[in-house]
Scaffold this motif. Structure first.
Motif, PDB file in Angstrom:
ATOM      1  N   VAL A 271       0.866  -1.281   0.084  1.00 48.95           N
ATOM      2  CA  VAL A 271       0.023  -0.063   0.028  1.00 48.95           C
ATOM      3  C   VAL A 271       0.939   1.258   0.221  1.00 48.95           C
ATOM      4  CG1 VAL A 271      -1.774   1.280   1.145  1.00 48.95           C
ATOM      5  CG2 VAL A 271      -1.953  -1.305   1.126  1.00 48.95           C
ATOM      6  N   VAL A 272       2.005   1.316   0.910  1.00 47.67           N
ATOM      7  CA  VAL A 272       2.872   2.450   0.763  1.00 47.67           C
ATOM      8  C   VAL A 272       3.560   2.674  -0.537  1.00 47.67           C
ATOM      9  CG1 VAL A 272       5.023   3.459   1.768  1.00 47.67           C
ATOM     10  CG2 VAL A 272       3.191   2.433   3.458  1.00 47.67           C
ATOM     11  N   GLU A 273       4.096   1.509  -1.135  1.00 41.94           N
ATOM     12  CA  GLU A 273       4.519   1.832  -2.356  1.00 41.94           C
ATOM     13  C   GLU A 273       3.686   2.362  -3.535  1.00 41.94           C
ATOM     14  OE1 GLU A 273       6.214  -2.077  -3.377  1.00 41.94           O
ATOM     15  OE2 GLU A 273       7.719  -1.860  -2.025  1.00 41.94           O
ATOM     16  N   ASP A 274       2.451   1.786  -3.407  1.00 38.95           N
ATOM     17  CA  ASP A 274       1.413   2.173  -4.416  1.00 38.95           C
ATOM     18  C   ASP A 274       1.084   4.017  -4.212  1.00 38.95           C
ATOM     19  OD1 ASP A 274       1.200  -0.102  -5.364  1.00 38.95           O
ATOM     20  OD2 ASP A 274      -0.534  -0.446  -4.415  1.00 38.95           O
ATOM     21  N   VAL A 275       1.052   4.183  -2.768  1.00 41.74           N
ATOM     22  CA  VAL A 275       0.694   5.727  -2.491  1.00 41.74           C
ATOM     23  C   VAL A 275       2.131   6.408  -2.935  1.00 41.74           C
ATOM     24  CG1 VAL A 275       0.443   7.330  -0.717  1.00 41.74           C
ATOM     25  CG2 VAL A 275      -0.692   5.235  -0.627  1.00 41.74           C
ATOM     26  N   MET A 276       3.230   5.832  -2.600  1.00 38.27           N
ATOM     27  CA  MET A 276       4.411   6.653  -3.079  1.00 38.27           C
ATOM     28  C   MET A 276       4.404   6.898  -4.628  1.00 38.27           C
ATOM     29  SD  MET A 276       6.591   7.269  -0.579  1.00 38.27           S
ATOM     30  CE  MET A 276       8.261   7.112  -1.235  1.00 38.27           C
ATOM     31  N   ASP A 277       3.972   5.999  -5.494  1.00 35.89           N
ATOM     32  CA  ASP A 277       4.051   6.159  -7.037  1.00 35.89           C
ATOM     33  C   ASP A 277       3.052   7.165  -7.402  1.00 35.89           C
ATOM     34  OD1 ASP A 277       5.913   4.095  -7.100  1.00 35.89           O
ATOM     35  OD2 ASP A 277       4.661   2.566  -7.625  1.00 35.89           O
ATOM     36  N   ALA A 278       1.929   7.330  -6.434  1.00 33.33           N
ATOM     37  CA  ALA A 278       0.992   8.378  -6.862  1.00 33.33           C
ATOM     38  C   ALA A 278       1.416   9.711  -6.311  1.00 33.33           C
ATOM     39  CB  ALA A 278      -0.309   7.879  -6.278  1.00 33.33           C
ATOM     40  N   LEU A 279       1.967   9.636  -5.436  1.00 33.35           N
ATOM     41  CA  LEU A 279       2.408  11.231  -4.676  1.00 33.35           C
ATOM     42  C   LEU A 279       3.759  11.723  -5.285  1.00 33.35           C
ATOM     43  CD1 LEU A 279       0.851  11.077  -1.409  1.00 33.35           C
ATOM     44  CD2 LEU A 279      -0.008  11.998  -3.621  1.00 33.35           C
ATOM     45  N   THR A 280       4.524  10.973  -5.875  1.00 28.00           N
ATOM     46  CA  THR A 280       5.928  11.195  -6.433  1.00 28.00           C
ATOM     47  C   THR A 280       5.984  12.409  -7.256  1.00 28.00           C
ATOM     48  OG1 THR A 280       6.978   8.989  -5.935  1.00 28.00           O
ATOM     49  CG2 THR A 280       7.993  10.618  -7.692  1.00 28.00           C
ATOM     50  N   SER A 429      -2.694  -8.470  -6.868  1.00 28.01           N
ATOM     51  CA  SER A 429      -1.790  -7.278  -6.762  1.00 28.01           C
ATOM     52  C   SER A 429      -0.928  -7.478  -5.225  1.00 28.01           C
ATOM     53  CB  SER A 429      -2.128  -6.200  -6.882  1.00 28.01           C
ATOM     54  OG  SER A 429      -3.114  -5.836  -5.929  1.00 28.01           O
ATOM     55  N   GLU A 430      -1.865  -7.727  -4.215  1.00 26.22           N
ATOM     56  CA  GLU A 430      -1.092  -7.573  -3.009  1.00 26.22           C
ATOM     57  C   GLU A 430      -0.151  -8.629  -2.785  1.00 26.22           C
ATOM     58  OE1 GLU A 430      -4.454  -7.164  -3.687  1.00 26.22           O
ATOM     59  OE2 GLU A 430      -4.339  -4.943  -2.802  1.00 26.22           O
ATOM     60  N   GLU A 431      -0.235  -9.763  -3.304  1.00 27.67           N
ATOM     61  CA  GLU A 431       0.496 -11.112  -3.257  1.00 27.67           C
ATOM     62  C   GLU A 431       2.112 -10.456  -3.876  1.00 27.67           C
ATOM     63  OE1 GLU A 431      -1.240 -14.241  -4.593  1.00 27.67           O
ATOM     64  OE2 GLU A 431      -2.778 -14.204  -3.051  1.00 27.67           O
ATOM     65  N   ALA A 432       1.768  -9.950  -4.958  1.00 29.99           N
ATOM     66  CA  ALA A 432       2.966  -9.630  -5.701  1.00 29.99           C
ATOM     67  C   ALA A 432       3.764  -8.502  -4.941  1.00 29.99           C
ATOM     68  CB  ALA A 432       2.560  -9.135  -6.903  1.00 29.99           C
ATOM     69  N   ASP A 433       2.976  -7.656  -4.396  1.00 28.21           N
ATOM     70  CA  ASP A 433       3.431  -6.579  -3.415  1.00 28.21           C
ATOM     71  C   ASP A 433       4.363  -7.076  -2.265  1.00 28.21           C
ATOM     72  OD1 ASP A 433       2.698  -4.299  -4.787  1.00 28.21           O
ATOM     73  OD2 ASP A 433       0.804  -4.133  -3.799  1.00 28.21           O
TER      74      ASP A 433
END
Length: 449
Positions: A271-280, A429-433
């Motif tokens: 979840v953190v990685e997805d948010v980081m990608d969106a807010l970068t 997607s969560e399992e891949a994360d």
């Protein structure tokens, strides 16, 4: 302790007196029995006429003994277990009974005392006195200001009961039933404040849009430069209304489901990685360095992925709006033990100007802003942290805020780790994360150098 009626007390005394007179030789046995029988008949007749009955003893939470002609056994137990405070008075206004719920509201050892010395509230006493004088049932709302302000609705009604004993007789009693309105008043106050704030927040951009439309319809319609400037401002105001409506709808959905526990297994690393990608891109445009760190492995939490992402996004977005001067925002994940359960701890830390201590307890209130003008200028709706609070509550977590003027602010969220066999995976997607996160000794992303 034995409770004696007047009749029983007189009979016991007469028995002892005539017994002593006979044993002392002062009276003949036959005369003693005749006199005793006559007095016994008189006393029993008086008791029947007066409706004197044997008192029923009921012990309250404090062990106080209470006598009442309302009945015995299960009926009094039911009254004592009622969640609402209940007080019964006799025809003279003295307390015959109070249940356990009424104990915190009345003076100690209230039974036998006049109601005016027990419930010291003028509107309520006036209502009770009206009923005692033969008036109809009445109700009144009143407030207890100390030690903590509480609101009550009192219903006062006359009742009549049949007395037990040789002769029929009715007892006139007054029932006082109290209902605590404190929580209802608080909710109503919140509703009124919410509607007022939402109306104000929507009315401001609407007034701005209306004003610019009138201007563009008038003298500025043939001025290309003014037209472009005003259209840009109108677009900003429309976006502000859209954000506010989106946040209002989001908050409403979350509150409706706040009592329903989520049932997915979610990796907060993903979840953190997805948010980081969106807010970068936003962080880079603002000149802010966005850094995230987490251990190689973290257990999943039971939650809803989209709501957990909204927690992180709202906290980071809040830091980007108000702490740009710090030039750095850190997102951290770690595993901790809180009491008897394991939790995943999420921290979002900025290095901005910080928040004064007196504002911190109110930051999660709807529409509360430390600086309203600055918040509106930067696109804040005043609902972001309220949404975070309700999502955290739904996930049975905790939210705390630490801040120091000149050094920045840290938001700390703790979400319980999912127990073994609890919940279902949120999706592929969560399992891949999870696999990606576990291959790294430390997940660290720098959005802007």
């Amino acid at each position: 302790m034995t409770h004696w009626s007047g009749a029983r007390t007189f009979i016991a005394a007469a028995t002892v007196a005539f017994g002593l007179l006979y044993l002392g030789g002062a009276i003949h046995a036959a005369a003693a029995l005749a006199a005793y029988g006559f007095l016994l008949i008189v006393v029993l007749a008086r008791a029947a006429i007066a409706g004197e009955t044997r008192p029923v003893r009921v012990a309250g939470a404090s062990g106080e003994k209470r006598a009442t002609p309302l009945g015995s056994g299960p009926s009094l137990t039911i009254l004592d277990r009622l969640p609402d405070p209940l007080i019964v008075l006799d025809g003279a206004g003295r307390v015959l009974l109070r249940n356990s719920a009424a104990e915190p509201l009345v003076v100690k050892q209230a039974v036998g005392k006049h109601v005016a010395t027990v419930l010291r509230n003028a509107p309520l006493i006036s209502c009770i006195e009206s009923v005692l004088k033969g008036g109809p049932a009445c109700s009144v709302e009143y407030t207890l200001p100390v030690p903590i302000e509480r609101h009550f609705n009192a219903f006062v009604t006359p009742i009549e009961t049949e007395s037990a004993g040789p002769g029929p007789r009715k007892n006139f009693l007054v029932l006082v039933l109290l209902h605590d309105l404190t929580e209802a008043k608080r909710v109503e106050s919140m509703r009124v404040d919410f509607v007022a704030n939402a109306s104000h927040e929507l009315k401001t951009p609407l007034a701005s849009l209306s004003g610019f439309i009138d201007t563009l319809s008038g003298h500025a319609k043939d001025d290309p430069e003014a037209r472009e400037k005003f259209l840009g401002i109108m677009s900003d105001q429309a976006q502000r209304m859209r954000r506010l409506i989106d946040d209002l709808l989001s908050l409403s959905r979350i509150e409706l489901r706040e009592h329903v526990l989520p049932d997915q297994l979610v990796s907060l690393q993903g979840v953190v990685e997805d948010v980081m990608d969106a807010l970068t891109p936003i962080a880079r445009d603002s000149g802010v360095e966005l850094v995230a760190s987490a251990p190689a492995t973290l257990p999943p939490v039971r939650g809803e992925r989209d709501e957990l992402a909204q927690i992180i996004q709202n906290l980071v977005d809040n830091a980007l709006r108000y702490a740009q001067s710090g030039k750095r925002i850190e997102i951290g994940l770690s595993r901790e033990t809180k009491g008897s359960r394991d939790v995943v701890r999420l921290t979002v830390r900025d290095f901005g100007p910080g928040i004064a201590r007196e504002h911190i307890p109110r930051l999660t209130e709807r529409f509360y802003r430390v600086d309203a003008a600055t918040s509106r200028a930067r696109g804040g709706t005043g609902l972001g942290l309220a949404i975070v609070k309700h999502i955290v509550n739904r996930h049975q977590g905790t939210l705390s805020i630490e801040s120091e003027i000149g050094k920045g602010t840290t938001f700390l969220v703790q979400i319980p780790v999912a127990e073994s066999g609890q919940g279902a995976p949120a999706g592929p997607s969560e399992e891949a994360d999870d696999a990606t996160a576990q291959n790294d000794a430390s997940a660290s992303v720098q959005a802007a150098q």
